[in-house]
Scaffold this active site. Structure first.
Site, PDB file in Angstrom:
ATOM      1  N   GLY A 141     107.706  -0.635 -32.517  1.00 17.17           N
ATOM      2  CA  GLY A 141     107.533   0.676 -33.109  1.00 17.17           C
ATOM      3  C   GLY A 141     106.926   1.667 -32.142  1.00 17.17           C
ATOM      4  CG  ASP A 152      92.140   3.648 -35.614  1.00 17.66           C
ATOM      5  OD1 ASP A 152      91.542   2.999 -36.496  1.00 17.66           O
ATOM      6  OD2 ASP A 152      92.764   4.696 -35.848  1.00 17.66           O
ATOM      7  CE  LYS A 206      93.829   7.662 -38.200  1.00 16.58           C
ATOM      8  NZ  LYS A 206      94.232   6.324 -37.721  1.00 16.58           N
TER       9      LYS A 206
END
Length: 277
Positions: free
Chosen positions: A129, A106, A69
């Site tokens: 996270g 996304d 990416k």
């Protein structure tokens, strides 16, 4: 003359278990694009440039997954503001005049999935996270969260990274140590971006009347946390929701046809996951 067959594919490593071919091929059938093909290729950072250089005029687009990416960016003619905001491209559209343009679906995919479940705005949120997906989560939260976002992380370095991403994305980010992650579960919206198993110990801490959990995993599914969330009456979104919504946006960009067939793509993804050993 434009080639009859139009090609697209997902690139990454490992790529064997990607659901993207199932989703995109379903979309092509639903849209009547019978001359379109979508494949998967095992490509890493070392082989990416050569693959892209060999793309012919029949190619319409690429989907990128890890670890590509960021590596794809120098090979493109331009990227969208959305992709630039997180320095990550998961979509490449090859234009008729030969340009290679990058985008990140996304981020709007997370937002679209939340909107589908009625989550338009929240006063606060938590992120579990601090990996690659966490920056996209923060970018999405910049569009849906009106207040503070608390990121629960395992190291000071990760905490610094999340605060830096927050400053860059215009999100008010506070960080807390992972040992306090159970506190996150009381937030109106929780986005879990951690690997499989990382949140299992939190399952017993889910409060009654839980808010919304977006757990970005889809295999294995449900996670222990996701199952407990449902039992407690909370709203649950999973990685398939993200995968389908971002894929719909990719299909629309690559084919120029909208709206993409969301329901059919989701049904195909669910069937593919059920069929996995």
């Amino acid at each position: 003359m434009q080639p009859t067959v139009r090609r697209a594919a997902v690139l990454g490593s490992p790529i064997e278990h990607s659901l993207s071919p199932v989703l995109h091929r379903t979309a092509y059938r639903e849209l009547g694009l019978l001359d379109w093909t979508y494949d998967r290729f095992e490509i890493d950072e070392a082989t990416l440039a050569g693959f892209v250089a060999d793309l012919g005029p029949e190619w319409a687009g690429l989907s990128l997954t890890m670890p590509l990416k960021r590596a794809i960016i120098p090979l493109l003619d331009g990227i969208s503001d959305t992709a630039a905001s997180v320095e990550a491209v998961n979509t490449v559209v090859l234009t008729p005049d030969g340009r290679r343009l990058g985008d990140n679906t996304d981020i709007p995919g997370i937002v679209a999935a939340l909107h589908e479940r009625g989550v338009e705005k929240v006063p606060a949120a938590a992120v579990l996270g601090a990996g690659a997906t966490a920056s996209s989560a923060l970018a999405a939260l910049s569009r849906v969260c009106t207040g503070e976002v608390t990121a629960y992380v395992r190291s000071r370095e990760r905490a610094d990274e999340m605060r830096q991403w927050g400053e860059r994305l215009g999100v008010d980010v506070r960080t807390a140590d992972w040992s306090r992650a159970a506190e996150a579960l009381g937030a109106p919206l929780v986005i879990a971006t951690t690997p499989a198993g990382a949140t299992d110990a939190l399952a017993r801490e889910v409060p009654a009347g839980a808010g919304t959990l977006f757990d970005v995993l889809y295999d294995p599914w449900p996670t222990a946390l996701a199952a407990a969330w449902t039992e407690r009456g909370g709203t649950l979104l999973g990685g398939l929701d993200l995968l389908v919504h971002q894929a719909v946006l990719q299909v629309e960009q690559m084919t120029g046809r909208a709206p993409g067939p969301l329901a059919a793509m989701r049904a195909a993804g669910e069937e593919a996951l059920r069929d996995r050993p």
